[in-house]
Design a protein around this motif. Structure first.
Motif, PDB file in Angstrom:
ATOM      1  N   ARG A  51      23.824  37.211  52.177  1.00 30.17           N
ATOM      2  CA  ARG A  51      23.054  37.443  50.948  1.00 30.17           C
ATOM      3  C   ARG A  51      23.889  38.238  49.937  1.00 30.17           C
ATOM      4  NH1 ARG A  51      19.516  40.222  47.688  1.00 30.17           N
ATOM      5  NH2 ARG A  51      17.718  38.968  47.040  1.00 30.17           N
ATOM      6  N   ASP A  52      24.608  39.234  50.412  1.00 31.37           N
ATOM      7  CA  ASP A  52      25.480  40.002  49.510  1.00 31.37           C
ATOM      8  C   ASP A  52      26.538  39.096  48.887  1.00 31.37           C
ATOM      9  OD1 ASP A  52      24.052  42.261  50.176  1.00 31.37           O
ATOM     10  OD2 ASP A  52      25.558  43.061  51.548  1.00 31.37           O
ATOM     11  N   PHE A  53      27.075  38.191  49.691  1.00 34.00           N
ATOM     12  CA  PHE A  53      28.061  37.233  49.183  1.00 34.00           C
ATOM     13  C   PHE A  53      27.440  36.314  48.130  1.00 34.00           C
ATOM     14  CE2 PHE A  53      29.504  32.769  49.709  1.00 34.00           C
ATOM     15  CZ  PHE A  53      30.782  32.886  49.192  1.00 34.00           C
ATOM     16  N   ILE A  54      26.235  35.841  48.390  1.00 34.02           N
ATOM     17  CA  ILE A  54      25.569  34.924  47.451  1.00 34.02           C
ATOM     18  C   ILE A  54      25.396  35.573  46.090  1.00 34.02           C
ATOM     19  CG2 ILE A  54      23.368  33.792  46.932  1.00 34.02           C
ATOM     20  CD1 ILE A  54      23.097  33.262  49.973  1.00 34.02           C
ATOM     21  N   TYR A  55      24.774  36.748  46.083  1.00 34.24           N
ATOM     22  CA  TYR A  55      24.407  37.364  44.805  1.00 34.24           C
ATOM     23  C   TYR A  55      25.535  38.194  44.188  1.00 34.24           C
ATOM     24  CZ  TYR A  55      19.653  35.767  45.533  1.00 34.24           C
ATOM     25  OH  TYR A  55      18.542  34.972  45.713  1.00 34.24           O
ATOM     26  N   GLY A  56      26.435  38.702  45.035  1.00 32.41           N
ATOM     27  CA  GLY A  56      27.507  39.542  44.512  1.00 32.41           C
ATOM     28  C   GLY A  56      28.785  38.804  44.182  1.00 32.41           C
ATOM     29  N   THR A  57      29.004  37.655  44.835  1.00 28.40           N
ATOM     30  CA  THR A  57      30.258  36.925  44.647  1.00 28.40           C
ATOM     31  C   THR A  57      30.052  35.487  44.182  1.00 28.40           C
ATOM     32  OG1 THR A  57      31.350  38.252  46.365  1.00 28.40           O
ATOM     33  CG2 THR A  57      32.384  36.144  45.782  1.00 28.40           C
ATOM     34  N   ALA A  58      29.307  34.708  44.959  1.00 27.33           N
ATOM     35  CA  ALA A  58      29.237  33.265  44.713  1.00 27.33           C
ATOM     36  C   ALA A  58      28.523  32.901  43.417  1.00 27.33           C
ATOM     37  CB  ALA A  58      28.568  32.572  45.900  1.00 27.33           C
ATOM     38  N   ILE A  59      27.319  33.424  43.214  1.00 30.70           N
ATOM     39  CA  ILE A  59      26.583  33.066  41.996  1.00 30.70           C
ATOM     40  C   ILE A  59      27.338  33.497  40.742  1.00 30.70           C
ATOM     41  CG2 ILE A  59      24.500  33.567  40.645  1.00 30.70           C
ATOM     42  CD1 ILE A  59      22.875  33.325  43.191  1.00 30.70           C
ATOM     43  N   PRO A  60      27.854  34.745  40.672  1.00 27.69           N
ATOM     44  CA  PRO A  60      28.638  35.109  39.475  1.00 27.69           C
ATOM     45  C   PRO A  60      29.844  34.197  39.258  1.00 27.69           C
ATOM     46  CG  PRO A  60      28.029  37.082  40.693  1.00 27.69           C
ATOM     47  CD  PRO A  60      27.649  35.909  41.558  1.00 27.69           C
ATOM     48  N   ALA A  61      30.528  33.814  40.337  1.00 28.40           N
ATOM     49  CA  ALA A  61      31.708  32.957  40.203  1.00 28.40           C
ATOM     50  C   ALA A  61      31.322  31.581  39.683  1.00 28.40           C
ATOM     51  CB  ALA A  61      32.422  32.831  41.546  1.00 28.40           C
ATOM     52  N   LEU A  62      30.253  31.017  40.219  1.00 25.06           N
ATOM     53  CA  LEU A  62      29.819  29.687  39.774  1.00 25.06           C
ATOM     54  C   LEU A  62      29.325  29.719  38.329  1.00 25.06           C
ATOM     55  CD1 LEU A  62      27.968  28.260  42.912  1.00 25.06           C
ATOM     56  CD2 LEU A  62      30.329  27.903  42.194  1.00 25.06           C
ATOM     57  N   GLU A  63      28.616  30.783  37.978  1.00 21.52           N
ATOM     58  CA  GLU A  63      28.145  30.894  36.597  1.00 21.52           C
ATOM     59  C   GLU A  63      29.308  31.012  35.627  1.00 21.52           C
ATOM     60  OE1 GLU A  63      23.671  32.762  37.169  1.00 21.52           O
ATOM     61  OE2 GLU A  63      25.357  34.144  36.905  1.00 21.52           O
ATOM     62  N   GLN A  64      30.369  31.676  36.047  1.00 22.83           N
ATOM     63  CA  GLN A  64      31.573  31.749  35.208  1.00 22.83           C
ATOM     64  C   GLN A  64      32.201  30.373  35.015  1.00 22.83           C
ATOM     65  OE1 GLN A  64      34.367  34.680  36.699  1.00 22.83           O
ATOM     66  NE2 GLN A  64      33.564  36.217  35.294  1.00 22.83           N
ATOM     67  N   MET A  65      32.019  29.494  35.993  1.00 21.27           N
ATOM     68  CA  MET A  65      32.522  28.124  35.890  1.00 21.27           C
ATOM     69  C   MET A  65      31.606  27.240  35.048  1.00 21.27           C
ATOM     70  SD  MET A  65      33.580  27.348  39.858  1.00 21.27           S
ATOM     71  CE  MET A  65      34.395  28.594  40.858  1.00 21.27           C
ATOM     72  N   GLY A  66      30.477  27.802  34.628  1.00 23.10           N
ATOM     73  CA  GLY A  66      29.533  27.032  33.824  1.00 23.10           C
ATOM     74  C   GLY A  66      28.468  26.324  34.633  1.00 23.10           C
ATOM     75  N   VAL A  67      28.304  26.705  35.910  1.00 20.06           N
ATOM     76  CA  VAL A  67      27.298  26.071  36.761  1.00 20.06           C
ATOM     77  C   VAL A  67      25.977  26.831  36.643  1.00 20.06           C
ATOM     78  CG1 VAL A  67      26.675  25.394  39.105  1.00 20.06           C
ATOM     79  CG2 VAL A  67      29.070  25.315  38.382  1.00 20.06           C
ATOM     80  N   LYS A  68      24.937  26.128  36.281  1.00 20.20           N
ATOM     81  CA  LYS A  68      23.602  26.729  36.201  1.00 20.20           C
ATOM     82  C   LYS A  68      23.022  26.809  37.612  1.00 20.20           C
ATOM     83  CE  LYS A  68      19.000  25.929  34.180  1.00 20.20           C
ATOM     84  NZ  LYS A  68      18.187  24.994  33.364  1.00 20.20           N
ATOM     85  N   ILE A  69      22.529  27.986  37.999  1.00 21.00           N
ATOM     86  CA  ILE A  69      21.987  28.196  39.343  1.00 21.00           C
ATOM     87  C   ILE A  69      20.467  28.330  39.259  1.00 21.00           C
ATOM     88  CG2 ILE A  69      22.052  29.592  41.445  1.00 21.00           C
ATOM     89  CD1 ILE A  69      24.742  28.353  40.773  1.00 21.00           C
ATOM     90  N   ILE A  70      19.760  27.543  40.046  1.00 20.28           N
ATOM     91  CA  ILE A  70      18.310  27.634  40.161  1.00 20.28           C
ATOM     92  C   ILE A  70      17.990  28.236  41.525  1.00 20.28           C
ATOM     93  CG2 ILE A  70      16.132  26.360  40.199  1.00 20.28           C
ATOM     94  CD1 ILE A  70      17.507  26.190  37.512  1.00 20.28           C
ATOM     95  N   VAL A  71      17.269  29.361  41.532  1.00 20.53           N
ATOM     96  CA  VAL A  71      16.875  30.005  42.789  1.00 20.53           C
ATOM     97  C   VAL A  71      15.382  29.783  43.014  1.00 20.53           C
ATOM     98  CG1 VAL A  71      16.727  32.171  44.076  1.00 20.53           C
ATOM     99  CG2 VAL A  71      18.689  31.752  42.572  1.00 20.53           C
ATOM    100  N   LEU A  72      15.058  29.176  44.151  1.00 24.71           N
ATOM    101  CA  LEU A  72      13.673  28.924  44.516  1.00 24.71           C
ATOM    102  C   LEU A  72      13.266  29.827  45.668  1.00 24.71           C
ATOM    103  CD1 LEU A  72      13.802  25.008  44.674  1.00 24.71           C
ATOM    104  CD2 LEU A  72      13.226  26.410  42.694  1.00 24.71           C
ATOM    105  N   ARG A  73      11.999  30.211  45.687  1.00 29.26           N
ATOM    106  CA  ARG A  73      11.441  30.940  46.834  1.00 29.26           C
ATOM    107  C   ARG A  73      10.007  30.492  47.030  1.00 29.26           C
ATOM    108  NH1 ARG A  73      13.849  35.420  44.157  1.00 29.26           N
ATOM    109  NH2 ARG A  73      15.775  36.114  45.172  1.00 29.26           N
TER     110      ARG A  73
END
Length: 248
Positions: A51-73
């Motif tokens: 979870r730390d990797f998802i929110y602290g590393t992966a999502i910011p990196a993908l958003e920097q690449m221009g990828v829109k992230i949709i989080v569902l719960r």
């Protein structure tokens, strides 16, 4: 109407490699969709390191690449499903307890249903990128032709290739240091090594599972096909005791 292209992402190696391939090769990608299963209203079902990797590393990196992230719960959580009462049949009134291996109500209610609700709002003809590697032949055969696409297969990426691709990009989850699979930290299919990691590094979460094990009136006492959660706890305690005695 222009087709919409979405990627299903768990932030494991295969789904992340799929997104990286899409960006590298100019494949159309409108958004990446992630569904987070929750243990309760505050605690994620993801292994904490993941979870730390998802929110602290992966999502910011993908958003920097221009990828829109949709989080569902889902509105439902593991604890709510666990402590719910059976409403009919011979076990009526009993606590539902641990989900069945291979027939997981948590997977159904907390992951599949939120995704299905989201998909209902997508335009007809939407293409979904699925992270299935080139060497996963049986899983590839189950893809729905045209609507579900594996970029890993298209670019001849094996699971090993996907892992190395993510590592080079700085986007390999730390969970791969102790497991080769993804899944909730309370998954009944978890390997003993994964549960040992939870026992050693996240005693607060381990304690929550022991609290659930202690609830009376459950439909089943078994955490997985053969063991109670307390059985696994006893195994680890004995291992620690044996190690301490050997070192004395």
């Amino acid at each position: 109407m222009t087709e919409k292209h979405i990627a299903s992402v768990s932030f494991g190696k295969d789904s992340l490699a799929t997104i990286l391939l899409a960006k590298e090769h100019g494949e159309p990608l409108d958004e990446a969709v992630y569904c987070e299963v929750m243990f309760d209203k505050d605690i994620s079902g993801e292994v904490p390191e993941h979870r730390d990797f998802i929110y602290g590393t992966a999502i910011p990196a993908l958003e920097q690449m221009g990828v829109k992230i949709i989080v569902l719960r889902s509105e439902k959580t593991y604890v709510e499903l666990f402590t719910g009462r059976v409403t009919r049949g011979p076990k009526k009134g009993m606590v539902r307890s641990f989900p069945l291996c291979g027939k997981c109500a948590v997977q159904r209610d907390c992951k599949i249903r939120p995704i299905q609700r989201y998909q209902k709002g997508l335009p007809p003809g939407t293409v979904q990128y699925i992270g299935i590697a080139h060497d996963e032949t049986e899983r590839l055969l189950r893809l729905e032709g045209g609507r579900q696409v594996s970029l890993l297969a298209k670019y001849n990426f094996t699971e090993k290739d996907a892992r190395e691709f993510c590592r080079k990009a700085g986007l390999l989850s730390p969970v791969y240091a102790f497991t080769d699979r993804g899944g909730c930290w309370f998954c009944p299919n978890a390997k003993l090594s994964e549960l040992r990691h939870l026992y050693d590094h996240h005693p607060d979460l381990w304690a929550r599972m022991m609290e659930l094990q202690a609830i009376p009136g459950k439909t089943t006492e078994k955490f997985n096909r053969t063991q109670k959660f307390s059985d696994i706890d006893a195994i680890f305690r004995q291992e620690d005791e044996d190690t301490a005695q050997a070192a004395a």
